[in-house]
Write an enzyme that holds these catalytic residues in place. Structure first.
Site, PDB file in Angstrom:
ATOM      1  N   ASP A 109      -0.736 -12.515   2.133  1.00  0.00           N
ATOM      2  CA  ASP A 109      -1.429 -11.523   2.960  1.00  0.00           C
ATOM      3  C   ASP A 109      -1.654 -12.159   4.329  1.00  0.00           C
ATOM      4  OD1 ASP A 109      -2.790  -9.397   3.933  1.00  0.00           O
ATOM      5  OD2 ASP A 109      -4.479  -9.524   2.559  1.00  0.00           O
TER       6      ASP A 109
ATOM      7  N   HIS B  59     -11.029 -14.250   3.528  1.00  0.00           N
ATOM      8  CA  HIS B  59     -12.249 -13.541   3.155  1.00  0.00           C
ATOM      9  C   HIS B  59     -13.303 -14.521   2.645  1.00  0.00           C
ATOM     10  CE1 HIS B  59      -9.932  -9.502   2.417  1.00  0.00           C
ATOM     11  NE2 HIS B  59      -9.864  -9.929   3.669  1.00  0.00           N
TER      12      HIS B  59
ATOM     13  N   GLU C 155     -10.788  -6.714  -4.478  1.00  0.00           N
ATOM     14  CA  GLU C 155     -10.631  -7.790  -3.506  1.00  0.00           C
ATOM     15  C   GLU C 155     -11.913  -7.977  -2.697  1.00  0.00           C
ATOM     16  OE1 GLU C 155      -7.826  -8.801   0.347  1.00  0.00           O
ATOM     17  OE2 GLU C 155      -6.930  -7.924  -1.443  1.00  0.00           O
TER      18      GLU C 155
ATOM     19  N   GLU D 261      -8.958 -13.657  -1.482  1.00  0.00           N
ATOM     20  CA  GLU D 261      -8.234 -13.976  -0.252  1.00  0.00           C
ATOM     21  C   GLU D 261      -8.912 -15.141   0.447  1.00  0.00           C
ATOM     22  OE1 GLU D 261      -7.609 -12.136   4.132  1.00  0.00           O
ATOM     23  OE2 GLU D 261      -7.003 -10.809   2.495  1.00  0.00           O
TER      24      GLU D 261
ATOM     25  N   ASP E   2     -10.897 -12.144  10.682  1.00  0.00           N
ATOM     26  CA  ASP E   2      -9.837 -12.262   9.682  1.00  0.00           C
ATOM     27  C   ASP E   2      -8.480 -12.385  10.369  1.00  0.00           C
ATOM     28  OD1 ASP E   2      -8.625 -12.280   7.251  1.00  0.00           O
ATOM     29  OD2 ASP E   2      -9.156 -10.245   6.683  1.00  0.00           O
TER      30      ASP E   2
ATOM     31  N   ASP F  21       2.318   1.965   3.316  1.00  0.00           N
ATOM     32  CA  ASP F  21       3.282   1.004   3.861  1.00  0.00           C
ATOM     33  C   ASP F  21       4.707   1.477   3.634  1.00  0.00           C
ATOM     34  OD1 ASP F  21       1.178  -0.757   4.432  1.00  0.00           O
ATOM     35  OD2 ASP F  21       1.340  -1.733   2.478  1.00  0.00           O
TER      36      ASP F  21
ATOM     37  N   ASP G 244      -5.737 -13.926   9.287  1.00  0.00           N
ATOM     38  CA  ASP G 244      -4.601 -13.774   8.357  1.00  0.00           C
ATOM     39  C   ASP G 244      -3.399 -14.627   8.748  1.00  0.00           C
ATOM     40  OD1 ASP G 244      -5.845 -11.976   6.642  1.00  0.00           O
ATOM     41  OD2 ASP G 244      -5.224 -10.235   7.805  1.00  0.00           O
TER      42      ASP G 244
ATOM     43  N   HIS H 208       0.870  -1.167   0.000  1.00  0.00           N
ATOM     44  CA  HIS H 208       0.000   0.000   0.000  1.00  0.00           C
ATOM     45  C   HIS H 208       0.921   1.234   0.000  1.00  0.00           C
ATOM     46  CE1 HIS H 208      -2.439  -3.052   2.146  1.00  0.00           C
ATOM     47  NE2 HIS H 208      -3.506  -2.433   1.660  1.00  0.00           N
TER      48      HIS H 208
ATOM     49  N   ASP I  21      -4.586 -13.653  -2.627  1.00  0.00           N
ATOM     50  CA  ASP I  21      -3.926 -13.395  -1.355  1.00  0.00           C
ATOM     51  C   ASP I  21      -3.988 -14.681  -0.543  1.00  0.00           C
ATOM     52  OD1 ASP I  21      -3.291 -10.822  -1.951  1.00  0.00           O
ATOM     53  OD2 ASP I  21      -4.565  -9.892  -0.446  1.00  0.00           O
TER      54      ASP I  21
END
Length: 439
Positions: free
Chosen positions: A341, A273, A234, A270, A309, A106, A311, A103, A298
């Protein structure tokens, strides 16, 4: 000269399945050919800049636990960003990963104005491009953070304030252009807050129309600047909002069709998700492949005991085998790839833990792809599916699909031909056991 952050860790080697070395690949041999392509070309693995280097290890109950030198609150923000980038590229090279994703926020700090923020991003992207040239690491995709700043608390493109819409558009314009300069294969639009918490204060139709117009503006600018990459959305069902407008792949496809974007935008799926939406990861990949909108993935997983989530890094070879089976059937990636991700756990505070997580994830993906290729080459599964639907290739089935039949003609045909079909077994248990032979 940059300071070595991951001291004592060299380039991660491939040592094979018998290896006991926790800092070596057991299955991910980047140059191994499977179905005519190397594992690296099949998987196109990428590191997520945000989870790997921007995440402090915080959760909703406490602050970060990761002691990284670039998290020094007294440090100059740009110097901290440069230090973070040095560590990131050291990690990319030592891991041997060909891609990364980011991003805008980031890689560079937020300024007091958009112009100042853009200046920071330009400065850091130029630094990144020099490192990319030195290392050979490439950008899989870029994206703008349209969810962290308080201005986006009620969404970006769907915000009730058109000034926020305009600010978000300007931020995306700049990030898309930066992604183009950096040679990114795709640009992702993740609507982190494009949804609602309550319908009491929400004009749902208006917000959908705003988001549709926003996406069209992005596509128009893509063509104007000559960006050759793929624009991606996404899907995510909820969290932080109660309901997000890009709930799942089917929802996104309907949105794209409504706003005339079905030939311009694909999905960046993802795993976590998918499960939050009540689907299996395999379902979401299969649906995207079937409808020609799979762009990138992802890679992560959730926790079956937790409803958010989380991750986490993938570690279920059986599940990933099914994902790779769908991917290979669909022809594989073009501009997309598998982006991790995923984030290490809050208690995994050693820098080496970041390597262990990615090594395990890459090995899991490699094993899954090798298994999927073996299933395809064996042919038993596909033969069963082909035989199950063989009736649609000729005769009655072919006539129906060719629009040669009506309800009236079908009723007559059933009567005249005395059609009385008998149920046939779907043999699910047999097929599940078949897959397990390869896992």
């Amino acid at each position: 000269m940059s300071v070595e952050f991951f001291k004592g860790i060299g380039k991660i080697p491939f040592e094979g399945p018998a290896s006991k070395n926790s800092l070596a690949f057991r299955f991910y041999d980047a140059n191994r050919k499977v179905m005519g392509k190397t594992l690296q070309d099949h998987l196109r693995p990428a590191v997520a800049y945000w989870h790997a280097f921007a995440s402090p290890g915080a959760d909703m109950f406490g602050p970060g636990t990761f002691e990284r030198p670039w998290f020094d609150p007294a440090g100059d923000p740009i110097k901290m960003a440069e230090l973070k980038m040095d560590a990131a590229f050291e990690f990319f090279v030592k891991l041997g990963v060909p891609f990364f994703c980011f991003h805008d926020r980031d890689i560079a700090p937020e300024g007091n104005t958009l112009a100042e923020s853009n200046g920071y991003v330009d400065r850091m992207s130029e630094r990144a491009m020099k490192k990319m040239e030195e290392t050979g690491v490439k950008l899989l995709w870029g994206t703008a953070n349209l969810f962290s700043h308080p201005r986006y608390m009620s969404g970006a493109s769907t915000n009730p304030d058109p000034a926020v819409f305009a600010y978000a558009a300007a931020q995306v314009k700049h990030c898309l252009e930066v992604t183009q300069r950096m040679g990114g294969g795709s640009y992702v639009l993740w609507g982190g807050r494009e949804g609602y918490d309550t319908l009491l204060n929400t004009d749902l139709k208006r917000e959908y129309d705003q988001m549709g117009r926003f996406m069209n503006l992005v596509v128009e600018h893509k063509h104007k600047i000559g960006f050759k990459g793929q624009i991606l959305i996404e899907p995510k069902p909820c969290e932080p909002t109660k309901h997000q407008y890009d709930f799942d792949t089917a929802n996104v496809l309907a949105f794209l069709q409504k706003y005339g974007l079905q030939h311009e935008i694909k999905v960046n799926l993802e795993a976590n998700h998918a499960t939050l939406a009540g689907h299996s990861f395999q379902h979401e990949v299969a649906f995207a492949v079937a409808n020609g909108i799979l762009g990138s993935i992802d890679m992560n997983r959730g926790d079956v005991m937790l409803g958010w989530d989380t991750d986490q890094f993938p570690n279920d070879v059986g599940e990933i085998t099914l994902i790779m089976l769908e991917l290979l059937r669909g022809g594989g990636f073009t501009t997309g790839g598998f982006n991790f991700d995923a984030k290490i756990r809050r208690q995994s505070i050693d820098p080496a833990d970041l390597f262990h997580a990615h090594i395990g994830g890459m090995d899991t993906m490699a094993r899954g792809l090798i298994n999927a290729a073996a299933i395809i080459e064996d042919g038993t599964l596909q033969k069963f599916v082909d035989e199950r639907y063989a009736g649609w290739n000729a005769g009655l089935g072919a006539d129906v699909l060719a629009r040669k039949e009506s309800l009236e003609s079908l009723a007559k045909r059933v009567k005249d031909e005395n059609i009385n079909p008998k149920p046939r077994s779907g043999r699910q248990e047999y097929l599940e056991n078949l897959i397990n032979r390869f896992v």
